[in-house]
Structure formats: structure tokens, C-alpha cells
Write an enzyme that holds these catalytic residues in place. Structure first.
Site, PDB file in Angstrom:
ATOM      1  N   ARG A  49     -48.304 -11.962 -26.556  1.00 44.92           N
ATOM      2  CA  ARG A  49     -49.724 -11.952 -26.057  1.00 44.92           C
ATOM      3  C   ARG A  49     -50.397 -12.753 -27.175  1.00 44.92           C
ATOM      4  O   ARG A  49     -49.919 -12.808 -28.432  1.00 44.92           O
ATOM      5  CB  ARG A  49     -50.196 -10.506 -26.160  1.00 44.92           C
ATOM      6  CG  ARG A  49     -49.770  -9.809 -24.864  1.00 44.92           C
ATOM      7  CD  ARG A  49     -50.553  -8.295 -24.887  1.00 44.92           C
ATOM      8  NE  ARG A  49     -49.904  -7.289 -23.917  1.00 44.92           N
ATOM      9  CZ  ARG A  49     -48.936  -6.622 -24.239  1.00 44.92           C
ATOM     10  NH1 ARG A  49     -48.208  -6.484 -25.211  1.00 44.92           N
ATOM     11  NH2 ARG A  49     -48.543  -5.878 -22.961  1.00 44.92           N
ATOM     12  N   HIS A 109     -43.520 -14.752 -21.057  1.00 42.67           N
ATOM     13  CA  HIS A 109     -42.338 -14.064 -21.303  1.00 42.67           C
ATOM     14  C   HIS A 109     -41.168 -14.794 -21.477  1.00 42.67           C
ATOM     15  O   HIS A 109     -41.189 -16.032 -21.421  1.00 42.67           O
ATOM     16  CB  HIS A 109     -42.376 -13.344 -19.738  1.00 42.67           C
ATOM     17  CG  HIS A 109     -43.279 -12.642 -19.053  1.00 42.67           C
ATOM     18  ND1 HIS A 109     -44.186 -11.722 -19.703  1.00 42.67           N
ATOM     19  CD2 HIS A 109     -44.310 -13.025 -18.046  1.00 42.67           C
ATOM     20  CE1 HIS A 109     -45.149 -11.403 -19.012  1.00 42.67           C
ATOM     21  NE2 HIS A 109     -45.140 -12.301 -18.122  1.00 42.67           N
ATOM     22  N   GLU A 161     -41.581 -13.855 -12.771  1.00 41.92           N
ATOM     23  CA  GLU A 161     -42.507 -13.022 -11.849  1.00 41.92           C
ATOM     24  C   GLU A 161     -43.103 -13.664 -10.881  1.00 41.92           C
ATOM     25  O   GLU A 161     -43.351 -14.920 -11.263  1.00 41.92           O
ATOM     26  CB  GLU A 161     -43.425 -12.151 -12.621  1.00 41.92           C
ATOM     27  CG  GLU A 161     -44.225 -13.121 -13.559  1.00 41.92           C
ATOM     28  CD  GLU A 161     -45.229 -12.262 -14.469  1.00 41.92           C
ATOM     29  OE1 GLU A 161     -44.903 -11.204 -14.779  1.00 41.92           O
ATOM     30  OE2 GLU A 161     -46.260 -12.733 -14.627  1.00 41.92           O
ATOM     31  N   GLN A 177     -50.616 -14.688 -21.878  1.00 42.03           N
ATOM     32  CA  GLN A 177     -49.419 -14.249 -22.227  1.00 42.03           C
ATOM     33  C   GLN A 177     -48.219 -15.067 -21.643  1.00 42.03           C
ATOM     34  O   GLN A 177     -48.545 -16.002 -21.035  1.00 42.03           O
ATOM     35  CB  GLN A 177     -49.311 -12.796 -21.679  1.00 42.03           C
ATOM     36  CG  GLN A 177     -49.449 -13.071 -20.109  1.00 42.03           C
ATOM     37  CD  GLN A 177     -49.372 -11.229 -19.755  1.00 42.03           C
ATOM     38  OE1 GLN A 177     -48.285 -10.698 -19.216  1.00 42.03           O
ATOM     39  NE2 GLN A 177     -50.441 -10.613 -19.860  1.00 42.03           N
ATOM     40  N   HIS A 188     -49.919 -17.730 -19.166  1.00 43.70           N
ATOM     41  CA  HIS A 188     -50.562 -17.495 -17.988  1.00 43.70           C
ATOM     42  C   HIS A 188     -51.547 -16.256 -18.436  1.00 43.70           C
ATOM     43  O   HIS A 188     -51.520 -15.441 -19.331  1.00 43.70           O
ATOM     44  CB  HIS A 188     -49.859 -17.295 -16.799  1.00 43.70           C
ATOM     45  CG  HIS A 188     -48.882 -15.906 -16.961  1.00 43.70           C
ATOM     46  ND1 HIS A 188     -47.735 -16.133 -17.607  1.00 43.70           N
ATOM     47  CD2 HIS A 188     -49.014 -14.855 -16.456  1.00 43.70           C
ATOM     48  CE1 HIS A 188     -47.053 -14.950 -17.718  1.00 43.70           C
ATOM     49  NE2 HIS A 188     -47.701 -14.162 -16.943  1.00 43.70           N
TER      50      HIS A 188
END
Length: 399
Positions: A274, A96, A131, A94, A255
Site C-alpha cells: 500500500r 501485488h 486478480e 496498491q 491500482h
């Protein structure tokens, strides 16, 4: 200071013991407890203990707890989401979005009338999702692409993948061609690899074959199709974090979490592209359009000790920063004046007195801006470990 209850996410890749033990609940049904959320995201809002009220509603009534700069910079909302993850089976390949991508994608899906809860929804909010994660146990993940030289060396060493070498003149050409290959051709190439890996034992977790075998066992499809995400394991960096080590994932970095327990802190978002190794919705065009194709050297961080109690994992993002606190009965008390930002604390180990209130492992509490905190270890001859999440008070920048 108020106590919080987290929101449990029971995704199929989660473990069955760590989070139930952490929050002191029984898991008689043996269901997966994958994530424990502490934040205001509508998909999993934390609640304020004793009030039976979601954290967002509580903060809307008490906006001063956020702090002036947080209210100004983040539209009056808590900008971070704190989690605990227990990864038993690997998560999806995935990435982001950044802020601009999230805002555009969210607006487009809203205009198209795709329900927020729809399984094929990609942008569930207009926020970026940078994140970081802090390992609580030995933790394994895939993080970014290896160099093209290392990728070519890997393809040469795995005879079933050598047919991909002509595509491996650069990372983007290899990955985009592979991800768009018809499923029938994926099956033809990966079937011999699957047969070999499933017949052999690989004890070394540093080898991609170990994780590829686990993926092939976990994501076997009834129709015989083989998940194309298996290739990513061979061309991405395998990273092993020891307890207390951290790593950041910015926008566009491919990642996947493989195994272990961590604390994860991110912007308040659930936007995920994804590309495989999952039972959830896969959107290859969205993934390919939002990732970077440069090689990555993983940057493992051990934090900076700023006093005898506290180690800070400085964030390159404006929404969040994380600190770990370690107290013993011989070190004395930790005194803290929370000047600017709302903070959320999790007690990871042991017991502490927090402003005279006993907080044991699994406890979570909120400290508002302008409030003071006095922490003291309550385990005789032992120690207590906590993390605190907050908004760093520095010049904001768009991730």
C-alpha cells in the site's frame, strides 16, 4: 454439489447495504460490509452449509472434488479466491507481488517472527495475487500510470502541482521522488490544492479533481498531514467500467478501486503493498520495489460468448477463470459436465433450479470435478444471472 456461506470482511471503506441485502441479513448496526469471500484463505474461509465445517477442511476430506490436475498443479489446494466487493469509499493505492516475490517476502517475514495477523505484515502468504474484476454496477478505479506526456499535461493544468514538472522526465523518477518526499514538503505542496478542491464542486467523475476531493475529505488526519496518495489520482488512468465489463490486474500494476460493486476473482492470496489513501499499514519501500513504472493502456474486456447462455472472461493466469451465465425461462436449460476443476457458483440475480434444488439471489454452491449440473431459470418472464469461478485447464505459467 454443496452449498457455501461466504465470509464477510467489514473494512471501513465498504458499503452498508449491498452485501447484507445479497446474503439476506440485517445490518442494524450500520457497519460496513466491504467484501464477501468464497475460498479457503485462512483470513476469511468459506464454510459448507449444513456441516458447520470450513471449506478447506471439507476439501481435505474430499480432495477428488478439486480435480486431478488442480491437485497436482496447486499442491492439493484450491488456488483461487472469489469475492464480492462493495466499494463506498476508495481503497488504497496498491499493488501485488508475483510468485517469486511472494515466496521470498513471506519466508523473510516468517524468519523475522512477524505474526501473520500483525498490522505491519506485508506478505501474509507465499502466493502471488493476480486478480480480475467484473463490474456489477458502474464501477470506477485507478489502473496503471498514464503516459508521461499525459502526466506532464496534467501537472501543467493543475497549478498546485506544476512544481513537480522538473521531476516528470519519466514516470519512475517522478513517482519514487514523490513517495519518498518528507511529509512536511508533501503538506506544503498539497495544502493549496486541498484548500481549492474542498471549496469547489466537481460533478464529473472523469476528472481527477472529483476523486482527489473525495480522498481529501475521506483521509483527513487529525495532525493536519495530507495523504501523499492524492497525487496518484492525477497521474494514473481513471477507468469507468459498465456492468458486465471486466479488467485484470497483474503483479506490479498500481491500482485502486474508487466506487462501485464488483465480483473479484484472484489467486488465493492477501498480499498487498500500500502507498496511500488508507488507514491500513503503508510500506513505501515495498511498494516502490515491486511495481512497474511503464505506462498502461487499460484493457477493458467484455468477455466471449461461447453459447446462448455463457460469456467467458478468459484469464491469462493459471489459477482462475470466470464465466457469467444468463438464463431466461424461454431459453431452456443449461447442461454442464464439469470435467476437470472444482467450480464455485454465485447467483447474482433471480432464481434457478440447480439439479432440482432452488437457488435464489445470494446463493453460493460448489460443484466438484466430475459432477454434472442442470440449471434452469425459475423466474417466470424474467431472468437469472450467475457467475462461476474455476481453474482453466491449460498449460500453467508463472504470472
Amino acid at each position: 454439489m454443496v452449498d457455501l456461506s461466504g465470509f464477510v470482511q467489514q473494512y471501513d471503506w465498504g458499503g452498508k447495504h449491498f452485501i447484507p441485502n445479497f446474503i439476506g441479513t440485517k445490518n442494524e448496526g450500520g457497519v460496513p460490509f466491504a467484501e464477501l469471500w468464497f475460498g479457503i484463505h485462512p483470513k476469511g474461509p468459506a464454510t459448507v452449509k449444513g456441516l458447520d465445517e470450513e471449506l478447506l477442511a471439507f476439501l481435505n476430506k474430499n480432495p477428488e472434488l478439486l480435480g486431478r490436475q488442480v491437485r497436482t498443479s496447486f499442491d492439493g489446494k484450491l488456488p483461487f479466491l472469489l469475492k464480492i466487493l462493495d466499494v463506498s469509499d476508495m481503497l488504497s493505492i496498491q499493488a501485488h507481488p508475483n510468485r517469486k516475490e511472494a515466496e521470498i517476502g513471506f519466508a523473510a517475514e516468517e524468519a523475522a517472527g512477524i505474526p501473520i495477523s500483525a498490522s505491519n505484515r506485508v506478505f501474509r502468504d507465499p502466493n502471488p495475487k493476480p486478480e480480475m474484476m467484473l463490474a456489477l454496477t458502474d464501477f470506477w478505479l485507478l489502473h496503471g500510470f498514464k503516459t508521461i506526456e499525459r502526466i506532464r499535461k496534467t501537472l501543467q493544468s493543475v497549478q498546485e502541482l506544476a512544481a513537480l514538472l522538473p521531476l516528470a522526465n519519466n514516470i519512475q523518477n517522478l513517482y519514487t521522488n514523490w513517495m519518498q518526499l518528507p511529509q512536511e514538503e508533501v503538506n506544503v505542496l498539497l495544502q493549496p490544492l486541498q484548500e481549492r478542491l474542498l471549496s469547489v464542486t466537481f460533478p464529473d467523475k472523469q476528472r481527477p479533481e472529483y476523486w482527489a476531493k473525495k480522498a481529501l475529505q475521506t483521509f483527513r488526519r487529525a495532525n493536519g498531514d495530507i495523504d501523499r496518495g492524492v497525487l496518484s489520482i492525477f497521474i494514473m488512468n481513471i477507468v469507468h467500467l459498465k456492468p458486465g465489463e471486466a479488467i485484470f490486474q497483474g503483479s506490479g500494476i498500481l491500482h485502486a478501486y474508487l466506487e462501485g460493486v464488483n465480483v473479484e476473482l484472484m489467486a488465493n492470496s492477501d498480499n498487498v503493498f500500500r502507498g496511500g489513501l488508507t488507514s491500513k499499514h503503508i510500506d513505501v519501500p515495498a511498494l516502490l520495489g515491486h511495481i512497474g513504472y511503464q505506462s498502461i493502456i487499460p484493457d477493458i474486456r467484455r468477455g466471449k460468448a461461447i453459447n446462448a447462455f455463457e460469456t467467458v472472461f478468459s484469464s491469462e493466469f493459471p489459477e482462475f477463470e470466470l464465466a457469467m451465465l444468463k438464463l431466461t425461462d424461454t431459453l431452456g436449460s443449461w447442461n454442464h459436465k464439469n470435467e476437470e476443476s472444482l467450480e464455485i457458483y454465485l447467483v447474482l440475480e433471480g432464481s434457478v433450479s440447480a439439479n432440482g434444488q432452488l437457488k435464489s439471489e445470494g446463493a453460493a454452491f460448489l460443484l466438484g470435478a466430475g459432477e454434472e449440473l442442470l440449471l434452469r431459470c425459475e423466474d417466470s418472464g424474467g431472468k437469472a444471472v450467475l457467475v462461476r469461478a474455476y481453474v482453466p485447464m491449460k498449460e500453467s505459467k508463472t504470472p
